[in-house]
Enzyme design. Structure first.
Site: not given
Length: 310
Positions: A136-138
């Protein structure tokens, strides 16, 4: 490792088709493996990544034993929702990068996992990504599953490839959707104008992506929505919701907030996309038990939600 292609892959480049069939390995790594002779059709290695497949092939892929990870184990606190000898489920905070990459060579989830697990992580993800089955994105918070053994990694990867993982995100979007629910079925690929962005592309290009969304609560010129992923492409929720006129609040890449929203985001010091991986469900790849986990919205997103209440 057996790699079976389907009719939907007919006419594709070999590296693209195998990358679709084996989501745990990047296309670039597969291209290197193919050129090295690691992919075989029967007894014969197939070394041309651009080879056009028929769509009915059954290959074998010899993935070399992983080299010891050079990532440094770092004592970074982790919120663990579940753990056994095969896997663990982490509730990732916003701001934590999942694995080392250019610009983020330490301080990542992988560094924290190496410390927490003491080296017992699946090697299938390669040197830079031990144990990582999905990302999942930062700046997205929430749940993700990590494999501690290769058997768990392969079993989870098959479920991701079959789109049988239950993944639901909570998002705060700009504007109030007129209908209570909907589905975005739109292929995604790297933008030709900006390689750092993902864009909706015509059918037949990119990878098919499907997001089912439900309006949970109208807010002030915005809404809380739940997005259930049928597929899991890079930036999928962010791009799909923007494509129907409801970008995520705080999204620095795909968002276009109104002045009142911009002022509120600034006042709250909210500097990320309002997106949280709230539900994660899957079949345990070893015990075969059905597992499901939920994570509450983190405090920063809850504060934004409350401030937008009507």
């Amino acid at each position: 490792m057996d790699v079976r292609l389907g009719a939907e892959h007919a006419g594709w480049r070999l590296d693209r088709a195998v990358a679709e069939a084996v989501p745990t390995l990047s296309r670039e790594r597969l291209k290197t493996l193919i050129k090295s002779g690691a992919l075989a059709l029967g007894e014969a290695p197939v070394r041309d990544p651009a080879f056009k497949v028929r769509g009915d092939e059954a290959f074998t892929l010899a993935v070399p034993e992983p080299k010891p990870a050079h990532n440094e184990a770092q004592d970074i606190p982790l919120a663990i929702a579940f753990e056994d000898e095969h896997l663990l489920v982490v509730d990732k905070p916003a701001g934590l990068v999942v694995h080392p990459a250019a610009g983020n060579f330490d301080g990542t989830l992988v560094n924290a996992l190496l410390h927490h697990c003491g080296g017992s992580l699946s090697g299938i993800g390669g040197v830079a990504r031990p144990g990582i089955v999905h990302r999942i994105d930062k700046d997205t918070s929430g749940l993700l599953v990590v494999a501690k053994t290769d058997v768990a990694h392969e079993g989870l990867a098959k479920q991701f490839a079959a789109h049988s993982i239950d993944r639901r995100y909570l998002a705060i979007v700009s504007g109030v959707p007129k209908t209570g629910e909907g589905t975005v079925d739109a292929s995604l690929a790297r933008s030709s104008a900006n390689r750092k962005k993902i864009a909706v592309v015509p059918e037949g290009r990119g990878k098919r992506a499907v997001t089912h969304w439900t309006r949970k609560q109208p807010l002030r010129d915005s809404a809380l929505v739940e997005c259930r992923l049928e597929t899991g492409r890079t930036h999928q929720v962010r791009v799909h919701m923007a494509s129907i006129g409801h970008p995520l609040l705080g999204d620095p890449v795909y968002g276009r907030a109104s002045k009142s929203h911009r002022d509120l985001l600034r006042d709250l010091n909210f500097e990320r996309q309002a997106l949280h991986a709230a539900v994660l469900g899957f079949v345990h790849p070893v015990t075969k038990n059905r597992l499901s986990f939920t994570s509450r919205m983190p405090s920063d997103m809850q504060e934004l939600f409350s401030a937008l209440g009507v």
